[in-house]
Write an enzyme that holds these catalytic residues in place. Structure first.
Site, PDB file in Angstrom:
ATOM      1  N   HIS A  27     -11.576  35.153  11.978  1.00 33.92           N
ATOM      2  CA  HIS A  27     -10.552  36.183  11.752  1.00 33.92           C
ATOM      3  C   HIS A  27      -9.149  35.606  11.539  1.00 33.92           C
ATOM      4  CE1 HIS A  27      -8.093  39.755  13.032  1.00 33.92           C
ATOM      5  NE2 HIS A  27      -9.053  40.421  12.427  1.00 33.92           N
ATOM      6  N   SER A  43      -6.407  44.810   9.914  1.00 36.84           N
ATOM      7  CA  SER A  43      -6.208  43.384  10.221  1.00 36.84           C
ATOM      8  C   SER A  43      -5.766  42.593   8.992  1.00 36.84           C
ATOM      9  CB  SER A  43      -7.518  42.752  10.693  1.00 36.84           C
ATOM     10  OG  SER A  43      -7.741  43.001  12.036  1.00 36.84           O
ATOM     11  N   ASP A  49      -4.085  35.224  17.422  1.00 30.61           N
ATOM     12  CA  ASP A  49      -5.401  35.639  16.917  1.00 30.61           C
ATOM     13  C   ASP A  49      -6.496  34.718  17.469  1.00 30.61           C
ATOM     14  OD1 ASP A  49      -7.529  36.427  14.855  1.00 30.61           O
ATOM     15  OD2 ASP A  49      -5.821  37.526  14.047  1.00 30.61           O
ATOM     16  N   ASN A  84      -8.591  50.279  13.201  1.00 36.91           N
ATOM     17  CA  ASN A  84      -9.508  50.809  12.188  1.00 36.91           C
ATOM     18  C   ASN A  84     -10.307  52.006  12.677  1.00 36.91           C
ATOM     19  OD1 ASN A  84      -8.722  48.626  10.675  1.00 36.91           O
ATOM     20  ND2 ASN A  84     -10.580  47.433  11.040  1.00 36.91           N
TER      21      ASN A  84
END
Ligand SMILES: [Ca+2]
Ligand SMILES: [Ca+2]
Length: 476
Positions: free
Chosen positions: A219, A392, A181, A310
């Site tokens: 994130h 996520s 990530d 998404n």
């Protein structure tokens, strides 16, 4: 971006994908390069966003690679003998490079492909009314949410029946989850002692344990907290609070580091003891390099979880979520007294399960950290937290459950873990397996109570791929 615009945008995107799929069996068609030289080199599609001046070459015969480097007047950037791949930087376009390479008439080159662009799957804006609803609604009073400072917000833990699993003695102890990530703020009070040594493929740097590596933003820190925030009475608690987080930074200061550097990061993680690779990111364009890096992990019994995306689309061309053998996670909300897949979650016949993905409270980087982007709540030691939502946020819930399962079954094969996740899921949405939630809402208690499957079932995975083939592959 309002909803209507978003739907229109994705309608156009889907139309584009349908149109561009017309030449799938000959992916070179659209770039006007004819592979009629008798060469069997597979060429990556140029129909998706990619970087110029760079190609990835998969080889059987390493000697042939030097001829390509010479023809392009290029330089080798990343060299991964583990998956027989080199990336080459050069001056010029990828299309020109394809032409030059095909003219060489090489044998022993498997593929040449571009460096596709990929993105963090951005959290959706959180609607504050929804936060209140989920906090106040008692989902199931027999499944408490633990007693950390902000436990009342952690509806996901209750939805997963996870506290029962902790009471059985499974907390993820001894399990390492690589968070692939934007990096993790290991200085956060609720992640203290949880973040082990990691890797930054962009620079080749080893990241010391307990340090801040949030180069690419907040994130990764949010994802890490959902998996393994500490059981310390502060803030929140992760699904597997005794698991450890290994940060692999693939979104660095300047964004996505490229499939070649990601492959380097994945191989590093696998070689340094990761049990699970957690991936809340993706993009268009089938990459052989990325596929082979994930296979390197799967072949070594490392479980791979990937968020579905998404975009609300029903699609099969999003990677790494579209690769066989991984666990693909949709986002679920608790709304109107029941669980259901959220409107934004991607649909496909490759969804494995859904997991809580709306109004998820988790750790975010401290004000002193590189990835600081603000927060909404602070614990009594000043640790920051924020509500995010998206697939996520759903994916790390499943990674946490996998960590609990790996503690119970440390030698389990990837397909066995996947089976436990599927068979333990609670059916939601349409009856039985469906394209929204897969096998349903992941449930830690149900899965841990199942015995490990002992025979490989003849259960084949149906997968569509951008190269136009339907791939059948047994569970690894
Ligand atoms: Ca805590
Ligand atoms: Ca269902």
């Amino acid at each position: 971006m309002n909803k209507l615009f978003k739907y229109s945008f994705f309608g156009i995107l889907v139309l584009f994908l349908i149109l561009s799929s017309c030449g799938l069996n000959n992916i070179t068609q659209n770039s006007n390069i004819s592979n009629n030289t008798g060469s069997d080199i597979k060429l990556g599609s140029l129909d998706f966003e990619y970087e110029e001046g760079k190609v990835f070459v998969g080889y059987e015969n390493r000697e042939e690679v030097n001829k390509i480097v010479e023809a392009l007047n290029g330089k080798i950037a990343v060299d991964l003998p583990q998956i027989k791949m080199v990336s080459i930087k050069f001056n010029g376009t990828v299309e020109e490079a394809y032409e030059k390479i095909l003219k060489l008439g090489l044998k022993g080159i498997r593929y040449v492909e571009p460096s596709y662009k990929r993105y963090i799957i951005d959290p959706k804006p959180v609607d504050n009314n929804m936060i209140n609803k989920n906090n106040e609604t008692s989902l199931n009073s027999t499944n408490p949410r633990d007693d950390e400072e902000f436990s009342k917000y952690l509806w996901g833990l209750e939805a997963l029946n996870v506290k029962d699993v902790w009471n059985m003695g499974y907390t993820g102890d001894g399990v390492i989850v690589a968070v692939v990530d934007s990096g993790v703020d290991g200085t956060h009070p609720d992640l203290k002692g949880q973040v082990i040594e990691g890797y930054r493929p962009k620079t080749g740097e080893i990241l010391p344990a307990g340090t801040d590596s949030s180069f690419g933003g907040a994130h990764g820190t949010h994802v890490a907290g959902t998996i393994a925030a500490s059981d310390n009475s502060l803030g929140i608690i992760g699904v597997a609070p005794d698991a450890k987080i290994m940060p692999i930074v693939i979104f660095d200061v300047e964004g996505y580091v490229g499939d070649d550097a990601v492959a380097d990061g994945i191989i590093w993680a696998v070689d340094h003891g990761a049990d699970i690779l957690q991936n809340s990111w993706g993009g268009w364009g089938y990459s052989y390099t990325l596929k082979e890096a994930f296979d390197y992990a799967l072949d070594r019994d490392v479980v791979v979880t990937v968020s579905a995306g998404n975009d609300h689309t029903d699609q099969h061309v999003h990677y790494p979520s579209g690769y066989p053998g991984i666990i693909q996670v949709a986002a679920v909300e608790f709304n109107g007294g029941k669980y259901r897949t959220t409107w934004f979650s991607n649909r496909s016949d490759a969804i494995t399960v859904g997991a809580p993905g709306v109004d998820i409270l988790s750790t975010v980087p401290q004000a002193t950290a590189l990835g600081y982007e603000g927060g909404e709540l602070a614990d009594s030691f000043g640790g920051l937290y924020a509500f995010y939502q998206g697939t996520s946020m759903a994916c790390p819930h499943v990674s946490g459950v996998v960590a609990l399962l790996k503690e119970k079954y440390p030698d389990a094969k990837v397909w066995q873990i996947r089976k436990l996740i599927e068979q333990g899921a609670v059916d939601i949405d349409k009856d039985g397996y469906d394209h929204d939630s897969g096998f349903g809402l992941v449930n830690a208690k149900n899965s841990i109570n199942l015995s490990l499957p002992t025979e490989v079932e003849q259960h084949l995975m149906l997968k569509h791929s951008i190269v136009g083939k339907i791939l059948y592959r047994e569970y690894l």
